[in-house]
Scaffold this active site. Structure first.
Site, PDB file in Angstrom:
ATOM      1  N   HIS A   1       0.814  -1.212   0.000  1.00  8.49           N
ATOM      2  CA  HIS A   1       0.000   0.000   0.000  1.00  8.49           C
ATOM      3  C   HIS A   1       0.854   1.272   0.000  1.00  8.49           C
ATOM      4  O   HIS A   1       0.347   2.360  -0.267  1.00  8.49           O
ATOM      5  CB  HIS A   1      -0.983   0.007   1.185  1.00  8.49           C
ATOM      6  CG  HIS A   1      -0.367   0.229   2.522  1.00  8.49           C
ATOM      7  ND1 HIS A   1      -0.067  -0.802   3.387  1.00  8.49           N
ATOM      8  CD2 HIS A   1      -0.003   1.364   3.164  1.00  8.49           C
ATOM      9  CE1 HIS A   1       0.443  -0.304   4.503  1.00  8.49           C
ATOM     10  NE2 HIS A   1       0.492   1.007   4.396  1.00  8.49           N
TER      11      HIS A   1
ATOM     12  N   SER B   1       4.737   2.229   7.955  1.00  9.17           N
ATOM     13  CA  SER B   1       4.471   1.114   7.047  1.00  9.17           C
ATOM     14  C   SER B   1       5.713   0.728   6.266  1.00  9.17           C
ATOM     15  O   SER B   1       6.375   1.578   5.663  1.00  9.17           O
ATOM     16  CB  SER B   1       3.360   1.483   6.063  1.00  9.17           C
ATOM     17  OG  SER B   1       2.113   1.434   6.679  1.00  9.17           O
TER      18      SER B   1
ATOM     19  N   ASP C   1       0.416  -7.623   1.238  1.00  5.39           N
ATOM     20  CA  ASP C   1       0.786  -6.227   1.489  1.00  5.39           C
ATOM     21  C   ASP C   1       2.302  -6.043   1.543  1.00  5.39           C
ATOM     22  O   ASP C   1       2.822  -5.354   2.429  1.00  5.39           O
ATOM     23  CB  ASP C   1       0.140  -5.716   2.778  1.00  5.39           C
ATOM     24  CG  ASP C   1       0.079  -4.188   2.830  1.00  5.39           C
ATOM     25  OD1 ASP C   1       0.472  -3.552   1.840  1.00  5.39           O
ATOM     26  OD2 ASP C   1      -0.337  -3.634   3.865  1.00  5.39           O
TER      27      ASP C   1
END
Length: 601
Positions: A166, A275, A197
């Site tokens: 993402h 992230s 992911d």
């Protein structure tokens, strides 16, 4: 696929967060070290016990951060939302302050004797800058305005960098910056794993790789093992370190991929910008990638990490196939067999355990050998309990889909079932899941077809979630569509949600085709309010997918074009008039083509 029947949740207001990923779905993944013993028990070597950690040298944050302000979606008051984060800016890169370059820091030991511990190398952790250009589902012939984001990543062997999928989704440009450097290096995206992911990047400039040692992967940690999360979260430009412990390990929901894989829950803070950052153990080895957190008024410091078995599966898949092929699934829906009367009615002996097959995906290879009401007793020699779990480690059990997720696309597995009191064995070839409404469009632009102002498209989860689609409001002479957003599971039409949750594709190329909107013109008077309505048939022939619809309309020589829609609606247009009006409508709305490029082939 689990045995729980999904229900449409009741609408209520959720916690506020600037960036929310897709809804929760629990996932299964297996350790790459897992072996099967003679007793059909999965044995995973336990890592060495964690040593004393230094709070100042361990810590982890995560996220890609966005500067683009969005309205906070309502969430359930009883079910918290897991959210993946990143830092994004509308006007450019979230630049770090310049600093004097430091010599590379190799992993080093501190202390002596039994109290010695390793400080992980921070130089392998990089800041990821990405410019995104997302598709526009309201106007599928163009894209939205670009925006920038920043997140974290880290260098691994083979001159490659790992980050979250993402963090680089719909990228037009990706740049990386090392710690202590004032240079941003252009990066190339090698693979994006939407389900897990994870994304794999590389840099062609040799200067980027000088003086940096790649991160090494460690074993799957155990509960209460110390972890250190490192990254570039919101709140500053320099590297950030947070520390915590592993508090839970189970199949959990990967919000970006709408999948269920193995995950680690930690109590270290994971914020926007973290992230893609690594989580280190006390030995200085990476045990996971920070990727999402739980945001709710009743919880604090709940973060989630993608564990090494999932990471190594992704890397090996890429190395083996030259591209990411995905995690295979056993295409069945199953039911628990905990009720003794149910087991007796299925002809199960007192010492037999398993789960009953409810439905089988028609597109799955196992649909040719398995049947509804078969009881799956074991998978690859590992016995399955009545609740659908298998042995994991000492004192732990995990869903048997963990075993399936450790396989690769095209691998075979031995499935033992009970059918009419007879035990049968099947050697099944595993494949990825084909959904009628896909969770991702994998970076491709949306498909569309336009005739007489009717915009036809195929439904996907990004389409339902699109901020500028689906619900509509009337303005003078204009019909504007407005989306359901991240709250689409509350507000989307019941018919579409039912198909999203329960419908199965009958063939690999089947799509759910809808009239997304009508571009108002004299030719379509009276049809202006048709929005997001499924197309069932054209001139009496079923619509299998968007391409077949476009082909039938373009080759139609009948006097009328007749579209059969959901709810017994019909649209009838004179063929010659409709085709003649299309060109003027395209010109009025500055649309370059009546059909998307992927449908022209």
């Amino acid at each position: 696929m689990g045995d729980k029947k999904r229900k449409r949740p009741r609408k209520s207001k959720p916690a506020t967060d600037e960036e929310t990923a897709s809804p929760d779905h629990n996932t299964t993944t297996t350790s790459s070290n897992a072996t099967t013993s003679k007793n059909d028990v999965v044995v995973i070597p336990a890592p060495e016990p964690a040593e004393t950690s230094d709070p100042e040298s361990h810590g982890l944050r995560r996220g890609r951060s966005k500067n683009k302000k969005k309205k906070s979606p309502p969430t359930s008051a009883t079910v918290p939302d897991r959210r993946s984060s990143r830092i994004a800016e509308q006007n450019g890169d979230y630049a770090a302050t310049g600093s004097v370059a430091e010599p590379p820091l190799m992993p080093k030991w501190e202390g002596s004797g039994a109290a010695a511990k390793v400080v992980p190398s921070m130089d392998a952790v990089v800041k990821v800058f990405c410019v995104h250009t997302e598709p526009n589902f309201s106007l599928p012939w163009q894209r939205k305005r670009q925006y920038s984001s920043s997140s974290s990543g880290f260098i691994v062997a083979g001159r490659r960098v790992l980050t979250n999928a993402h963090s680089v989704e719909h990228h037009t440009q990706v740049k990386l910056k090392k710690r202590g450097s004032d240079t941003k290096y252009l990066a190339t995206v090698l693979a994006i794993g939407t389900e897990c992911d994870i994304a794999l990047l590389t840099v062609s400039d040799d200067d980027f790789w000088e003086g940096v040692s790649p991160v090494e992967f460690g074993d799957l940690p155990v509960l209460q093992d110390a972890v250190t999360v490192v990254g570039y979260p919101i709140g500053g430009d320099t590297i950030s370190v947070t520390s915590g412990v592993v508090s839970r390990m189970e199949i959990l929901s990967y919000v970006h991929g709408s999948t269920e894989l193995l995950g680690l829950q930690i109590d270290a803070a994971i914020n926007s910008g973290n992230s893609g950052g690594p989580a280190f153990n006390d030995k200085g080895k990476c045990v996971g990638i920070a990727f999402q957190s739980l945001k709710h008024e009743d919880v604090e410091n709940i973060g989630y990490v993608i564990p090494t078995p999932v990471i190594l599966h992704f890397i090996k898949d890429y190395e083996k196939n030259g591209a990411y092929t995905g995690f295979p699934v056993l295409g069945v829906e199953w039911q628990k067999m905990e009720n003794p009367d149910l087991r007796m009615s299925m002809g199960m002996a007192s010492d037999q355990k398993g789960v009953r097959i409810r439905r089988i995906e028609p597109t799955a290879p196992e649909s040719h050998v398995l049947k509804p009401s078969d009881v799956i007793i074991s998978f690859d020699g590992v016995n399955i309990a009545n609740d659908g779990t298998v042995p994991f480690r000492h004192g732990e059990r995990i869903g048997f889909s963990y075993l399936v997720s450790q396989k690769y696309t095209g691998d075979r597995a031995l499935v033992k079932v009970l059918r009419n009191s007879e035990i049968l064995e099947f050697n099944i070839k595993l494949a990825t899941h084909k959904r009628l409404i896909p969770a991702h469009i994998k970076g491709r632009p949306p498909s569309y077809y336009i005739i007489a102002g009717f915009v036809f498209t195929a439904v996907s989860v990004p389409y339902l979630r699109s901020e500028e689609h689906n619900c509509y409001k009337k303005l003078p002479y204009v019909l504007v569509s407005k989306g359901y957003g991240k709250d689409y599971e509350f507000d989307a039409p019941v018919k579409l949600l039912e198909k999203h949750l329960h419908a199965m594709a009958q063939s690999v190329d089947e799509q759910l085709v809808v009239v997304s909107q009508v571009l108002v013109s004299d030719i379509n008077i009276g049809y202006e309010e048709i929005v997001n309505t499924q197309v069932l048939a054209f001139n009496g022939k079923p619509v299998k997918n968007l391409k077949s619809l476009a082909t039938m309309v373009e080759n139609c020589d009948d006097e009328f074009l007749k579209f059969d829609l959901e709810y017994q609606q019909i649209v009838v247009l004179k063929t010659s008039t409709a085709k003649a009006a299309t060109l003027d409508i395209l010109t009025t709305h500055c649309i370059p083509s009546a059909i998307s490029d992927d449908l022209k082939a």
